[in-house]
Write a protein that holds these residues in place. Structure first.
Motif, PDB file in Angstrom:
ATOM      1  N   ASP A  82      42.633  47.047 -13.744  1.00 26.86           N
ATOM      2  CA  ASP A  82      41.560  46.173 -14.212  1.00 26.86           C
ATOM      3  C   ASP A  82      40.696  46.896 -15.243  1.00 26.86           C
ATOM      4  N   ARG A  83      39.622  46.237 -15.659  1.00 28.33           N
ATOM      5  CA  ARG A  83      38.776  46.809 -16.703  1.00 28.33           C
ATOM      6  C   ARG A  83      38.100  48.099 -16.263  1.00 28.33           C
ATOM      7  N   HIS A  84      38.036  48.336 -14.946  1.00 25.31           N
ATOM      8  CA  HIS A  84      37.465  49.573 -14.420  1.00 25.31           C
ATOM      9  C   HIS A  84      38.534  50.643 -14.205  1.00 25.31           C
ATOM     10  N   SER A 131      43.865  47.148  -8.126  1.00 22.46           N
ATOM     11  CA  SER A 131      43.179  46.382  -7.085  1.00 22.46           C
ATOM     12  C   SER A 131      43.958  46.426  -5.779  1.00 22.46           C
ATOM     13  N   ASN A 140      44.236  40.599 -16.169  1.00 22.55           N
ATOM     14  CA  ASN A 140      44.342  41.801 -15.338  1.00 22.55           C
ATOM     15  C   ASN A 140      43.192  41.893 -14.341  1.00 22.55           C
ATOM     16  N   ASP A 141      42.016  41.381 -14.697  1.00 22.51           N
ATOM     17  CA  ASP A 141      40.892  41.396 -13.765  1.00 22.51           C
ATOM     18  C   ASP A 141      41.045  40.367 -12.652  1.00 22.51           C
ATOM     19  N   ASP A 142      41.925  39.393 -12.873  1.00 25.39           N
ATOM     20  CA  ASP A 142      42.174  38.359 -11.864  1.00 25.39           C
ATOM     21  C   ASP A 142      43.497  38.583 -11.131  1.00 25.39           C
TER      22      ASP A 142
END
Length: 280
Positions: A25-27, A31, A265-267
């Motif tokens: 993800d953006r971090h 996940s 990608n965050d979802d």
């Protein structure tokens, strides 16, 4: 591809995914949902492969997040890396003559650009080989704590798995458009960020060629693979795989090359697709 066809896709025999903007993800985290989906396919005996522009030395955080050390296609296809054994299985480099020629071409067509090269040793952490060297003019598109600043001449003095050309404030796509027609087949050019950075590799070397080598090693047919990506450097492997999936956050070139567009990608876009076959 229509929804009926998507629903009836057979279970993939191999799963390959880009890392940045795709798996993580953006971090820059894997996940819990994505890890669970990957755990399920690995438990089912299906090979899971990373295909990334990252060099081998930047694979460790991904391995830590997955809790699994896969085979990796690194450097946009220039390196095949066994992360479990920390071993370079194959590497394809630009020779010094080509680096010198490409550097002069880039500096002529893209005035003010900085140059860097990525090299490879016998392992991801070969201390005997300065693995990333950059000229004084080079400005990083992201944090690179292991950079070694050297003279321009030193940057192009040894074979490299890729040359990076950086021109801040310019679109990477525009840089490619300017330089690619002048390369005359002596190098391949791509990019994984649109922040004024393009990357050259040996002619014919892409994520697709690297993934094809891994598939051959594992005895997997291309038509039975699924691949995930988000940027122009992913386009060749999205086309190679039997089913190519672009992320919802993907560059338009990746979406155009894909058979399907997933969530971002965050979802947990990768996980959402894998859960069709591997419920967790």
């Amino acid at each position: 591809m229509d929804w009926v066809t998507l629903f009836h896709l057979p279970k993939p025999k191999m799963v390959a995914t880009d890392v940045d903007g795709t798996l993580i993800d953006r971090h820059e985290q894997v996940s819990a949902r994505t890890k669970a989906a990957v755990d399920a396919l690995i438990a089912d005996g299906v090979p899971f492969v990373l295909a990334t522009g990252r060099p081998p030395r930047w694979i460790d955080p991904v391995v830590d997040g997955l809790g699994y050390a896969p085979l990796c296609v690194c450097g946009n296809g220039a390196v095949i890396y066994d992360s479990a054994a920390d071993s370079i299985l194959a590497a394809y480099t630009l020779d010094v003559d080509t680096l010198e020629w490409a550097a002069e071409m880039a500096e002529s067509l893209l005035p003010g650009c900085g140059l860097a090269t990525e090299r490879v040793g016998r392992s991801a952490h070969d201390a005997a080989t300065p693995q990333f060297v950059s000229s004084p003019e080079y400005e990083h598109a992201w944090l690179n704590p292991d950079d070694t600043r050297v003279s321009r001449a030193e940057v192009i003095s040894a074979p490299a798995i890729k040359m990076l050309i950086r021109l801040p404030g310019t679109s990477s796509g525009d840089m490619r458009t300017i330089l690619e027609p002048r390369l005359a087949g002596r190098a391949d050019v791509t990019y994984s960020t649109d922040d004024g950075l393009i990357e050259l590799s040996a002619p014919g070397v892409t994520k697709a060629t690297g993934l094809a080598m891994v598939a051959q090693r594992l005895g997997v047919q291309h038509a039975t693979m699924i691949a995930f990506g988000d940027m122009p450097n992913d386009v060749p492997m999205l086309r190679l795989a039997g089913h190519g999936v672009a992320m919802g956050n993907a560059h338009h070139e990746a979406k155009a090359a894909a058979d399907e567009v997933a969530a971002t990608n965050d979802d947990h876009g990768v996980a959402q697709i894998l859960e069709r076959w591997w419920q967790v």
